[in-house]
Scaffold this active site. Structure first.
Site, PDB file in Angstrom:
ATOM      1  N   CYS A 125     -40.187   1.444   3.015  1.00  0.00           N
ATOM      2  CA  CYS A 125     -41.628   1.555   2.811  1.00  0.00           C
ATOM      3  C   CYS A 125     -42.143   0.187   2.388  1.00  0.00           C
ATOM      4  O   CYS A 125     -41.526  -0.496   1.566  1.00  0.00           O
ATOM      5  CB  CYS A 125     -41.925   2.594   1.727  1.00  0.00           C
ATOM      6  SG  CYS A 125     -43.663   2.666   1.240  1.00  0.00           S
ATOM      7  N   GLU A 149      -6.971  -0.968 -11.589  1.00  0.00           N
ATOM      8  CA  GLU A 149      -8.138  -0.906 -10.702  1.00  0.00           C
ATOM      9  C   GLU A 149      -9.394  -1.316 -11.464  1.00  0.00           C
ATOM     10  O   GLU A 149      -9.655  -0.813 -12.562  1.00  0.00           O
ATOM     11  CB  GLU A 149      -8.295   0.519 -10.157  1.00  0.00           C
ATOM     12  CG  GLU A 149      -9.141   0.600  -8.903  1.00  0.00           C
ATOM     13  CD  GLU A 149      -8.385   0.184  -7.640  1.00  0.00           C
ATOM     14  OE1 GLU A 149      -8.930   0.357  -6.542  1.00  0.00           O
ATOM     15  OE2 GLU A 149      -7.237  -0.313  -7.755  1.00  0.00           O
ATOM     16  N   ARG A 175      -6.027  -8.347  -5.522  1.00  0.00           N
ATOM     17  CA  ARG A 175      -4.927  -7.904  -4.657  1.00  0.00           C
ATOM     18  C   ARG A 175      -4.875  -8.709  -3.363  1.00  0.00           C
ATOM     19  O   ARG A 175      -3.803  -8.975  -2.821  1.00  0.00           O
ATOM     20  CB  ARG A 175      -5.099  -6.416  -4.341  1.00  0.00           C
ATOM     21  CG  ARG A 175      -4.020  -5.837  -3.440  1.00  0.00           C
ATOM     22  CD  ARG A 175      -4.210  -4.329  -3.344  1.00  0.00           C
ATOM     23  NE  ARG A 175      -3.198  -3.705  -2.516  1.00  0.00           N
ATOM     24  CZ  ARG A 175      -3.358  -3.383  -1.243  1.00  0.00           C
ATOM     25  NH1 ARG A 175      -4.502  -3.678  -0.641  1.00  0.00           N
ATOM     26  NH2 ARG A 175      -2.406  -2.791  -0.569  1.00  0.00           N
ATOM     27  N   SER A 200       0.841  -1.194   0.000  1.00  0.00           N
ATOM     28  CA  SER A 200       0.000   0.000   0.000  1.00  0.00           C
ATOM     29  C   SER A 200       0.878   1.246   0.000  1.00  0.00           C
ATOM     30  O   SER A 200       2.075   1.190   0.302  1.00  0.00           O
ATOM     31  CB  SER A 200      -0.922   0.002   1.219  1.00  0.00           C
ATOM     32  OG  SER A 200      -0.162  -0.055   2.418  1.00  0.00           O
ATOM     33  N   LYS A 209      -6.416   8.269  -7.784  1.00  0.00           N
ATOM     34  CA  LYS A 209      -6.477   7.113  -6.884  1.00  0.00           C
ATOM     35  C   LYS A 209      -7.902   6.563  -7.038  1.00  0.00           C
ATOM     36  O   LYS A 209      -8.833   6.999  -6.358  1.00  0.00           O
ATOM     37  CB  LYS A 209      -6.196   7.524  -5.445  1.00  0.00           C
ATOM     38  CG  LYS A 209      -6.111   6.357  -4.475  1.00  0.00           C
ATOM     39  CD  LYS A 209      -5.718   6.845  -3.076  1.00  0.00           C
ATOM     40  CE  LYS A 209      -5.594   5.677  -2.100  1.00  0.00           C
ATOM     41  NZ  LYS A 209      -6.897   5.033  -1.828  1.00  0.00           N
TER      42      LYS A 209
END
Length: 707
Positions: free
Chosen positions: A409, A159, A125, A80, A104
């Site tokens: 509802c 990503e 990852r 990281s 990012k």
């Protein structure tokens, strides 16, 4: 004292880990980014103060997804990045060397491997060291190529994200409830059905070329390498001289893209990286951070204290959400008076009370107002037992995954549950009613002004009230009236799209309307000749154009029913089965989409909605003339990447404008398969060879059929 600190640390670490697990595994978020960062920093301070780091502390481990499947150890650990909210830290870290800034992205990192030009592996990852192999899902994720030009061993990180537009579309068409695009992306990667994953429009965006046997030092050059190999990397910008002033200027420009919604994908900060990738590998590894591999910048959230006036319960989509209405405060250059409280669990976690409660507010990531803590509670938090829109009973539901309590509802027909559909109706691809956002629609629905699409055109009767509402005024009200009047003339393709018929997107709308005017389409699909106008004779009463089921009734079964438009003009109206076959026969529609169109128009409630709407608008049916006949009589299948055209849709449009047809699969009726990799061993190439169908490259197509 040390024991108290240790107990406090234990409690904080547990809270962070629960929130991280929810965040990384598609569950409801348990705390805001602001709260996470503040609590994370507090744990770090406690660790420094006590000299103790708990084994499961988030400062000592990488948060992980828990996607099930075959586990794979990463060849290169996915560490990281260190994070900061101070531009001064970025300038100091850059050391005057050229850097790159990029988004990012807020999704799930996937590590993609190629060998000798072919895709060999896709792994999540995970915890940075071990992930889950999801290679079988690669064909369903946009942006992951099956082949690249470069040979040898290649490893790329990217990503997996879902665009806001695709997320909203999915929520409309599926009726499922996901908190945000990241939640949906995470949940999608747990599915086994490739077609189901494909329908969610996940996209993989590369952000790091981890390894290649080629010698490429510059980070920017490595991004160019990705482009040359058919990939679209994350948006990036070079800062040649990374002084504090220059960094702040570039970050300001990128921040404006976020606040003005110019970026289609969710982001939660920015990343900076050295252009010199060799230098970037020379740093040390501290905990789970490589000190020179990159730096993440997160926006500093400005907070302000205010006083609660009341809690407004806003019914939208599938839940009734509490909204804090408080004394106006200035945040990020704007006046803020309202902030979502998300759900019952969040209200209880914050300890919110009633009128007079003191609270602290931020604009998370510069955009979304959030209540982050209660300074002083006054009164009690009350949960309504009636829906604010339709006044039906409410019920509390508890998520089996996160334990989150939400209010709902009990009326399945409550107008507020159709918010996403109303939002699509007024969108640019729908009726393009400028000035009416989803948030505005939600407020109008909660005021009881909108129950179906036609009610939007009746909003001018409420102009005086709109002008006095918070955030509006006389000018805004007048602009809404003008936009509504302007939208009364609507093209058929926009109207059909705006109806939010499940599985019917823009392409399906165009295909249907190329074969039937919308009035006839609605009449046929409903099986009711009175839904719209009588079926039109094509200018000659004695030579009425016969429909397919009238020409060859044996092909459509025996369930057709005979109705009359008038006593002297009987007409054969098809059964539902027959109607589905009729629309399914249109290229690119198929049985599922056809059935969806017929189901929608067959429902009496939808027929009434359609009639009401038609009384409010003037319909324009576009008649697109064929531009040429270069492809007339030919049927094409297109596969793989293209380079003469922007994309395959543009090539498809050209073929259709030249009189040709484009289908999705190779069959005996296919004239040509267009594939720039003519020697590929793909399924379509093999089928084309089996049927002795010519496989041509895009260059050959242009040479033979023009461009």
């Amino acid at each position: 004292m040390a024991k108290d600190k240790l107990l406090e640390m234990r409690s904080d670490v547990d809270r962070l880990n629960r929130a991280a697990d929810a965040y990384y595994n598609g569950q409801a978020e348990l705390m805001t980014d602001f709260e996470w960062d503040a609590l994370f920093d507090k744990v770090k301070e406690l660790e420094q103060e006590t000299g103790i780091i708990l084994e499961d502390s988030p400062t000592n481990r990488v948060s992980a997804d828990t996607i099930t499947g075959q586990k794979e150890e990463h060849e290169f650990p996915a560490l990281s990045l260190a994070k900061t909210k101070k531009t001064e830290d970025l300038a100091k870290w850059a050391e005057g060397k050229p850097i790159w800034i990029s988004w990012k992205l807020d999704g799930l990192t996937l590590v993609v491997t190629f060998d000798n030009g072919k895709l060999t592996k896709v792994v999540t990852r995970g915890n940075g060291h071990i992930g889950t192999n999801i290679t079988h899902l690669a064909p369903a994720i946009l942006g992951i190529p099956q082949k690249i030009l470069s040979q040898g061993h290649v490893v790329i990180r990217g990503e997996c994200v879902i665009a806001y537009a695709d997320f909203n579309q999915f929520i409309i068409e599926s009726g499922e409830d996901y908190a945000n695009p990241r939640n949906l992306a995470s949940g999608s990667l747990t599915l086994k059905d490739i077609e189901e994953v494909k329908s969610r429009h996940l996209r993989w965006i590369p952000f790091t070329l981890v390894y290649t046997e080629e010698s490429i030092n510059g980070w920017g050059d490595r991004m160019d390498w990705l482009v040359k190999n058919g990939m679209t990397p994350v948006e990036h910008e070079r800062i040649e001289n990374p002084s504090l002033v220059n960094i702040e200027q570039v970050i300001h420009q990128w921040t404006e893209k976020v606040t003005s919604n110019q970026n289609p994908y969710p982001v939660d900060g920015l990343v900076i990286a050295y252009d010199d990738t060799i230098y970037a590998t020379t740093g040390s590894v501290t905990g789970h951070h490589a000190t020179r591999a990159g730096y993440a910048f997160k926006w500093q959230d400005e907070s302000a204290a205010s006083e609660l006036d009341h809690i407004e319960w806003s019914c939208a989509a599938s839940t009734i959400s509490p909204v804090a209405v408080f004394r106006p405060v200035e945040l990020e250059g704007t006046t803020v008076q309202r902030a979502s409280l998300c759900n019952i669990s969040e209200c209880e976690r914050l300890g919110i009370g009633d009128k007079g409660t003191r609270l602290s507010v931020i604009k998370a990531n510069k955009i979304i107002p959030k209540v982050i803590r209660i300074i002083q509670k006054e009164g009690d938090f009350n949960i309504p037992d009636k829906c604010p829109v339709c006044h039906s009973n409410t019920e509390i539901k508890v998520s089996p995954f996160s334990g989150t309590r939400t209010l709902h509802c009990t009326n399945p027909k409550c107008p507020a549950k159709q918010l996403k559909k109303f939002s699509r109706f007024v969108s640019k691809d729908g009726l393009d009613i400028d000035g009416i956002s989803e948030q505005t629609l939600s407020r109008f629905i909660n005021m009881g002004w909108i129950k179906d699409y036609a009610d939007i055109f009746r909003l001018p009767t409420h102009l005086h009230q709109i002008a006095t509402m918070e955030g509006f005024g006389q000018k805004s009200a007048a602009n809404i009236r003008h936009a509504i009047e302007k939208s009364r003339k609507v093209e058929a393709r926009h109207l059909l799209y705006a109806l939010s018929i499940p599985l019917v997107g823009k392409d399906v709308c165009n295909r249907l309307l190329q074969n039937y005017p919308i009035e006839k389409l609605a009449t046929i699909a409903s099986g009711n000749v009175d839904i719209n106008l009588p079926l039109k004779n094509d200018g000659n009463e004695n030579k009425k154009q016969k429909e397919p089921w009238e020409k060859e009734p044996s092909l459509f079964g025996s369930k057709n029913s005979l109705l009359s438009v008038s006593s002297d003009q009987p007409i054969l109206v098809p059964s539902q089965d027959t109607r589905e076959i009729v629309f399914a026969s249109i290229a690119g529609i198929g049985p599922e989409k056809s059935a969806s169109v017929v189901r929608w128009f067959s429902q009496l409630e939808n027929q009434q909605i359609y009639r009401n709407l038609m009384n409010q608008i003037t319909l324009i049916q576009e008649q697109k003339e064929q531009q040429g006949e270069k492809c007339k009589g030919y049927t094409f299948v297109i596969t793989g990447d293209v380079h003469h055209y922007k994309n395959r849709n543009e090539l498809k449009a050209y073929i259709e404008n030249q009189g040709g047809k484009v289908t999705g699969s190779v069959s005996k009726s296919t004239s040509y398969l267009i594939n720039n990799d003519v020697n590929s061993m793909s399924g379509k190439n093999q089928k084309a060879k089996q049927y002795e169908i010519p496989i041509i490259s895009e260059d050959q197509f242009v040479e033979q059929f023009g461009k």
